[in-house]
Design a protein around this motif. Structure first.
Motif, PDB file in Angstrom:
ATOM      1  N   VAL A  94      35.652  29.186  33.575  1.00 41.47           N
ATOM      2  CA  VAL A  94      35.544  29.249  32.032  1.00 41.47           C
ATOM      3  C   VAL A  94      34.723  30.883  31.742  1.00 41.47           C
ATOM      4  CG1 VAL A  94      34.434  28.777  29.789  1.00 41.47           C
ATOM      5  CG2 VAL A  94      34.954  26.487  31.326  1.00 41.47           C
ATOM      6  N   LEU A  95      35.198  31.139  30.971  1.00 39.99           N
ATOM      7  CA  LEU A  95      34.563  32.858  30.632  1.00 39.99           C
ATOM      8  C   LEU A  95      34.422  32.566  29.129  1.00 39.99           C
ATOM      9  CD1 LEU A  95      33.944  35.284  30.615  1.00 39.99           C
ATOM     10  CD2 LEU A  95      36.719  35.841  29.866  1.00 39.99           C
ATOM     11  N   ASP A  96      32.981  32.844  29.030  1.00 43.60           N
ATOM     12  CA  ASP A  96      32.007  32.803  27.897  1.00 43.60           C
ATOM     13  C   ASP A  96      31.672  34.197  27.393  1.00 43.60           C
ATOM     14  OD1 ASP A  96      30.943  31.916  25.784  1.00 43.60           O
ATOM     15  OD2 ASP A  96      28.743  31.463  26.913  1.00 43.60           O
ATOM     16  N   ALA A  97      32.956  34.765  26.156  1.00 49.59           N
ATOM     17  CA  ALA A  97      32.713  36.188  26.159  1.00 49.59           C
ATOM     18  C   ALA A  97      31.925  36.136  24.407  1.00 49.59           C
ATOM     19  CB  ALA A  97      34.612  36.545  25.907  1.00 49.59           C
ATOM     20  N   GLY A  98      31.043  37.211  25.001  1.00 47.13           N
ATOM     21  CA  GLY A  98      29.768  37.539  23.951  1.00 47.13           C
ATOM     22  C   GLY A  98      28.753  36.018  24.375  1.00 47.13           C
TER      23      GLY A  98
ATOM     24  N   ARG B 183      32.669  26.548  36.254  1.00 48.71           N
ATOM     25  CA  ARG B 183      32.447  27.350  36.960  1.00 48.71           C
ATOM     26  C   ARG B 183      32.426  28.472  35.571  1.00 48.71           C
ATOM     27  NH1 ARG B 183      30.786  29.624  41.999  1.00 48.71           N
ATOM     28  NH2 ARG B 183      31.296  31.946  41.101  1.00 48.71           N
ATOM     29  N   VAL B 184      31.364  28.772  34.685  1.00 51.65           N
ATOM     30  CA  VAL B 184      31.525  29.471  34.116  1.00 51.65           C
ATOM     31  C   VAL B 184      31.148  31.290  34.172  1.00 51.65           C
ATOM     32  CG1 VAL B 184      30.155  30.311  32.108  1.00 51.65           C
ATOM     33  CG2 VAL B 184      30.626  27.863  33.409  1.00 51.65           C
ATOM     34  N   THR B 185      31.948  32.355  33.971  1.00 54.27           N
ATOM     35  CA  THR B 185      31.465  33.732  34.181  1.00 54.27           C
ATOM     36  C   THR B 185      31.250  34.159  32.394  1.00 54.27           C
ATOM     37  OG1 THR B 185      32.725  33.711  35.884  1.00 54.27           O
ATOM     38  CG2 THR B 185      32.142  35.690  34.070  1.00 54.27           C
TER      39      THR B 185
ATOM     40  N   ASP C  84      45.057  39.346  35.462  1.00 52.95           N
ATOM     41  CA  ASP C  84      45.470  38.462  34.340  1.00 52.95           C
ATOM     42  C   ASP C  84      44.823  37.039  34.579  1.00 52.95           C
ATOM     43  OD1 ASP C  84      46.137  41.025  33.048  1.00 52.95           O
ATOM     44  OD2 ASP C  84      48.502  40.489  33.929  1.00 52.95           O
ATOM     45  N   ALA C  85      45.073  36.048  34.057  1.00 44.67           N
ATOM     46  CA  ALA C  85      45.105  34.769  34.881  1.00 44.67           C
ATOM     47  C   ALA C  85      43.226  34.607  35.143  1.00 44.67           C
ATOM     48  CB  ALA C  85      46.624  33.778  35.034  1.00 44.67           C
ATOM     49  N   SER C  86      42.545  34.472  35.013  1.00 50.83           N
ATOM     50  CA  SER C  86      41.727  34.470  36.116  1.00 50.83           C
ATOM     51  C   SER C  86      40.503  33.129  35.614  1.00 50.83           C
ATOM     52  CB  SER C  86      40.707  35.823  35.560  1.00 50.83           C
ATOM     53  OG  SER C  86      41.203  36.711  35.934  1.00 50.83           O
ATOM     54  N   PHE C  87      40.946  32.466  34.566  1.00 53.02           N
ATOM     55  CA  PHE C  87      40.517  31.203  33.066  1.00 53.02           C
ATOM     56  C   PHE C  87      41.399  30.776  33.137  1.00 53.02           C
ATOM     57  CE2 PHE C  87      37.858  35.179  33.452  1.00 53.02           C
ATOM     58  CZ  PHE C  87      36.861  34.876  34.397  1.00 53.02           C
TER      59      PHE C  87
ATOM     60  N   THR D  42      43.947  34.399  30.782  1.00 52.91           N
ATOM     61  CA  THR D  42      43.736  33.228  30.248  1.00 52.91           C
ATOM     62  C   THR D  42      45.146  32.349  31.417  1.00 52.91           C
ATOM     63  OG1 THR D  42      42.795  32.540  28.300  1.00 52.91           O
ATOM     64  CG2 THR D  42      43.744  30.507  29.293  1.00 52.91           C
ATOM     65  N   ARG D  43      44.724  31.410  32.663  1.00 50.06           N
ATOM     66  CA  ARG D  43      45.817  30.960  33.195  1.00 50.06           C
ATOM     67  C   ARG D  43      46.955  29.958  32.380  1.00 50.06           C
ATOM     68  NH1 ARG D  43      41.935  29.225  37.318  1.00 50.06           N
ATOM     69  NH2 ARG D  43      41.841  31.107  38.457  1.00 50.06           N
ATOM     70  N   PRO D  44      48.518  30.262  32.327  1.00 49.49           N
ATOM     71  CA  PRO D  44      49.285  29.105  31.554  1.00 49.49           C
ATOM     72  C   PRO D  44      48.789  27.751  31.633  1.00 49.49           C
ATOM     73  CG  PRO D  44      50.466  30.577  32.969  1.00 49.49           C
ATOM     74  CD  PRO D  44      48.782  30.836  33.018  1.00 49.49           C
ATOM     75  N   GLY D  45      48.592  27.594  31.010  1.00 53.42           N
ATOM     76  CA  GLY D  45      48.037  25.973  30.543  1.00 53.42           C
ATOM     77  C   GLY D  45      46.780  25.595  30.428  1.00 53.42           C
TER      78      GLY D  45
END
Length: 252
Positions: free
Chosen positions: A47-51, A67-69, A102-105, A131-134
Motif C-alpha cells: 500500500v502507498l499512502d501518498a501525502g 505493508r505500507v510505504t 510501474d505497478a509497485s503497489f 498501481t498493479r493491474p487489479g
C-alpha cells in the motif's frame, strides 16, 4: 485543471504544523473513514499512502496486515510518521512525480492531498501508473464551493478570501479521463467555538492561501470581531462546510 502550486511553501507549512497536526485533523479522519469504506478487501497488500501527513491512515493500513510505504512532501511530516512507526518505508516525494516503478503497489491511497497537485490529471496518472493491474487508487479532495461560510464572512472585510481555488466535480472527472474512475460526493459540516478556531483548523487541510505563497491575511481584534459577526453559526458554534469528492480508480 491546472493551478500554480508553490510546493516548497506547502512543505514548509505542513512541516511547521506537523507536531500538533493530529489535534486539528478531524476533517481528515472523517473523510478518510468514508474513503476507507470504498476500498476492496485484500490480504498482505503493498500500500502507498501518498501525502501521508503524520501517518494516521498509514497506521490503519498497517494494522490491517499490509505493508505500507508512506510518502509526503514534508520531511517533518515524514519524521512524525516514522516516530510513530506507522509504515515499513518512508519516502520524501511529490504525487506528480512518484519515485516508484510501474505497478509497485496493490493499493494507492491519498486522503485530502491531491488538491496540492498543479495538474490533477498528472497526479492521478502517477497514482494509476504505480498501481498493479487489479489494484485500486483511492483518493479524496475538496470540491469548489467548500467553506462558503468563511468565504461569505471574509467578504465583509473587503479583502480577498484566503482560500485556494478548488476544482469542480466536472473538472475532477475530467482529470480522470482514460481511467476507470467513479466519484462520490458528500458534504461534512464541522462547528468551532469561535471564528479564529475555525481559521486555525484550516492550516492542515490544503485550503489556505499557500498556492499564492502566503498562509493567511492578518486579523487584528477589530477585523476578527467583524468576521465573527458575519460568520454563519448555530447552537453548535461557527460552521465550516466541506464539499468532498471521493474517487475510486480500478486499475485494469
Amino acid at each position: 485543471m491546472q493551478q500554480a502550486v508553490d510546493k516548497q511553501a506547502v512543505a514548509v507549512a505542513f512541516g511547521r504544523a506537523a507536531p500538533g497536526y493530529n489535534q486539528h485533523a478531524e476533517l481528515q479522519r472523517l473523510c478518510g473513514e468514508r474513503l476507507m469504506a470504498l476500498a476492496r478487501h485484500g490480504r498482505g497488500m503493498q500500500v502507498l499512502d501518498a501525502g501521508c501527513g503524520t501517518g494516521w491512515f498509514s497506521q490503519r493500513w498497517q494494522q490491517n496486515g499490509h505493508r505500507v510505504t508512506a510518502l509526503d512532501l514534508s520531511e517533518e511530516m515524514l519524521r512524525q510518521a516514522e516516530l510513530s512507526a506507522v509504515a515499513s518505508d518512508y519516502r520524501l516525494g511529490d504525487i506528480e512525480a512518484l519515485p516508484f516503478a510501474d505497478a509497485s503497489f496493490d493499493r494507492c491511497w491519498s486522503n485530502l492531498a491531491v488538491q496540492w497537485c498543479s495538474d490533477l490529471h498528472q497526479g492521478l496518472s502517477e497514482l494509476h501508473r504505480v498501481t498493479r493491474p487489479g489494484g485500486q487508487v483511492l483518493f479524496s479532495t475538496l470540491e469548489a464551493g467548500s467553506l462558503h461560510e468563511m468565504a461569505s464572512a471574509w467578504k465583509t472585510l473587503g479583502a480577498g478570501v484566503p482560500l485556494n481555488p478548488q476544482l469542480t466535480a466536472g473538472e475532477v472527472a475530467q482529470a480522470g479521463t482514460g481511467m476507470n474512475m467513479q466519484l462520490h460526493r458528500l458534504t461534512l459540516t464541522l462547528a468551532y467555538p469561535d471564528a479564529l478556531s475555525a481559521i486555525r483548523s484550516l492550516k492542515g487541510t490544503g485550503v489556505t492561501h499557500l498556492h499564492r505563497g502566503r498562509e493567511s491575511t492578518f486579523l487584528n481584534r477589530e477585523r476578527r470581531q467583524q468576521l465573527e459577526q458575519a460568520w454563519s453559526r448555530d447552537e453548535r458554534g461557527y460552521l465550516l462546510s466541506w464539499k468532498l469528492i471521493l474517487g475510486v480508480i480500478e486499475r485494469e
